[in-house]
Motif scaffolding. Structure first.
Motif, PDB file in Angstrom:
ATOM      1  N   VAL A 186     -20.124  10.159  -2.429  1.00 44.91           N
ATOM      2  CA  VAL A 186     -18.819  10.166  -1.778  1.00 44.91           C
ATOM      3  C   VAL A 186     -17.779  10.538  -2.829  1.00 44.91           C
ATOM      4  O   VAL A 186     -17.749   9.941  -3.915  1.00 44.91           O
ATOM      5  N   VAL A 187     -16.961  11.528  -2.524  1.00 46.35           N
ATOM      6  CA  VAL A 187     -15.880  11.916  -3.426  1.00 46.35           C
ATOM      7  C   VAL A 187     -14.568  11.963  -2.661  1.00 46.35           C
ATOM      8  O   VAL A 187     -14.543  12.169  -1.444  1.00 46.35           O
ATOM      9  N   LYS A 188     -13.503  11.752  -3.411  1.00 45.97           N
ATOM     10  CA  LYS A 188     -12.153  11.864  -2.866  1.00 45.97           C
ATOM     11  C   LYS A 188     -11.423  12.932  -3.659  1.00 45.97           C
ATOM     12  O   LYS A 188     -11.409  12.905  -4.879  1.00 45.97           O
ATOM     13  N   PHE A 189     -10.830  13.886  -2.953  1.00 49.29           N
ATOM     14  CA  PHE A 189     -10.141  14.996  -3.593  1.00 49.29           C
ATOM     15  C   PHE A 189      -8.638  14.755  -3.654  1.00 49.29           C
ATOM     16  O   PHE A 189      -8.038  14.257  -2.710  1.00 49.29           O
ATOM     17  N   ASN A 190      -8.066  15.141  -4.783  1.00 52.40           N
ATOM     18  CA  ASN A 190      -6.625  15.300  -4.901  1.00 52.40           C
ATOM     19  C   ASN A 190      -6.433  16.796  -5.138  1.00 52.40           C
ATOM     20  O   ASN A 190      -6.581  17.278  -6.261  1.00 52.40           O
ATOM     21  N   PHE A 191      -6.166  17.517  -4.065  1.00 54.15           N
ATOM     22  CA  PHE A 191      -6.117  18.975  -4.138  1.00 54.15           C
ATOM     23  C   PHE A 191      -4.936  19.467  -4.974  1.00 54.15           C
ATOM     24  O   PHE A 191      -5.062  20.454  -5.698  1.00 54.15           O
ATOM     25  N   LYS A 192      -3.819  18.779  -4.901  1.00 53.34           N
ATOM     26  CA  LYS A 192      -2.636  19.200  -5.657  1.00 53.34           C
ATOM     27  C   LYS A 192      -2.905  19.154  -7.162  1.00 53.34           C
ATOM     28  O   LYS A 192      -2.526  20.063  -7.895  1.00 53.34           O
ATOM     29  N   MET A 193      -3.572  18.113  -7.627  1.00 54.25           N
ATOM     30  CA  MET A 193      -3.850  17.958  -9.058  1.00 54.25           C
ATOM     31  C   MET A 193      -5.207  18.525  -9.466  1.00 54.25           C
ATOM     32  O   MET A 193      -5.559  18.486 -10.638  1.00 54.25           O
ATOM     33  N   GLN A 194      -5.984  19.006  -8.484  1.00 51.05           N
ATOM     34  CA  GLN A 194      -7.320  19.552  -8.743  1.00 51.05           C
ATOM     35  C   GLN A 194      -8.226  18.527  -9.421  1.00 51.05           C
ATOM     36  O   GLN A 194      -8.833  18.787 -10.458  1.00 51.05           O
ATOM     37  N   ILE A 195      -8.277  17.339  -8.807  1.00 54.11           N
ATOM     38  CA  ILE A 195      -9.128  16.261  -9.299  1.00 54.11           C
ATOM     39  C   ILE A 195     -10.055  15.826  -8.174  1.00 54.11           C
ATOM     40  O   ILE A 195      -9.643  15.709  -7.024  1.00 54.11           O
ATOM     41  N   CYS A 196     -11.295  15.586  -8.541  1.00 53.60           N
ATOM     42  CA  CYS A 196     -12.299  15.079  -7.619  1.00 53.60           C
ATOM     43  C   CYS A 196     -12.764  13.727  -8.156  1.00 53.60           C
ATOM     44  O   CYS A 196     -13.310  13.650  -9.257  1.00 53.60           O
TER      45      CYS A 196
ATOM     46  N   ASN B 164     -12.052  10.522   6.249  1.00 56.71           N
ATOM     47  CA  ASN B 164     -10.599  10.362   6.192  1.00 56.71           C
ATOM     48  C   ASN B 164     -10.103  10.471   4.752  1.00 56.71           C
ATOM     49  O   ASN B 164     -10.867  10.299   3.805  1.00 56.71           O
ATOM     50  N   ASP B 165      -8.814  10.693   4.610  1.00 52.30           N
ATOM     51  CA  ASP B 165      -8.122  10.582   3.318  1.00 52.30           C
ATOM     52  C   ASP B 165      -8.716  11.497   2.240  1.00 52.30           C
ATOM     53  O   ASP B 165      -8.938  11.063   1.105  1.00 52.30           O
ATOM     54  N   ASN B 166      -9.007  12.738   2.607  1.00 45.38           N
ATOM     55  CA  ASN B 166      -9.540  13.744   1.675  1.00 45.38           C
ATOM     56  C   ASN B 166     -10.855  13.341   1.013  1.00 45.38           C
ATOM     57  O   ASN B 166     -11.121  13.680  -0.140  1.00 45.38           O
ATOM     58  N   ARG B 167     -11.679  12.634   1.732  1.00 48.97           N
ATOM     59  CA  ARG B 167     -12.993  12.222   1.235  1.00 48.97           C
ATOM     60  C   ARG B 167     -14.079  13.032   1.936  1.00 48.97           C
ATOM     61  O   ARG B 167     -13.945  13.399   3.098  1.00 48.97           O
ATOM     62  N   VAL B 168     -15.150  13.268   1.204  1.00 50.70           N
ATOM     63  CA  VAL B 168     -16.324  13.909   1.775  1.00 50.70           C
ATOM     64  C   VAL B 168     -17.573  13.180   1.299  1.00 50.70           C
ATOM     65  O   VAL B 168     -17.567  12.522   0.263  1.00 50.70           O
TER      66      VAL B 168
END
Length: 103
Positions: A74-84, A58-62
């Protein structure tokens, strides 16, 4: 290009220390982090297409399986800001003790 951030200011040292304590995963962990930095992702499907060994949460995590599922990242992505954001690096048995959707 994606920025890879760790949970505390000494995060990169933390990941290197983990790799030193678990030398069997150091090379693969470093390759994973370099791939994350080098690549630009717009959504979770692109992450899954590039890294076939991930599970989408959930919540842009892989969750990345490292060393044949012996370790988990485990990482969480912020695709708009291009941050992992690296949220967790440890053994599979330690991963089983957490809720990866909340960390």
């Amino acid at each position: 290009m994606t920025s890879v951030l760790f949970p505390k200011p000494s995060g990169m040292i933390w990941s290197m220390a983990f790799a030193c304590g678990h030398p069997d995963c150091g090379k693969q962990l470093n390759l994973l982090l370099e791939d994350l930095k080098r690549k630009t992702f717009e959504n979770l499907n692109q992450v899954k297409d590039f890294f076939h060994y991930v599970s989408i949460l959930n919540d842009n995590r892989v969750v990345f399986n490292v060393r044949g599922n012996k370790y988990r990242v485990v990482v969480k992505f912020n695709f708009k800001m291009q941050i992992c954001y690296v949220r967790f690096i440890d053994t599979h048995s330690e991963y089983d003790k957490i809720d990866a959707n909340l960390i």
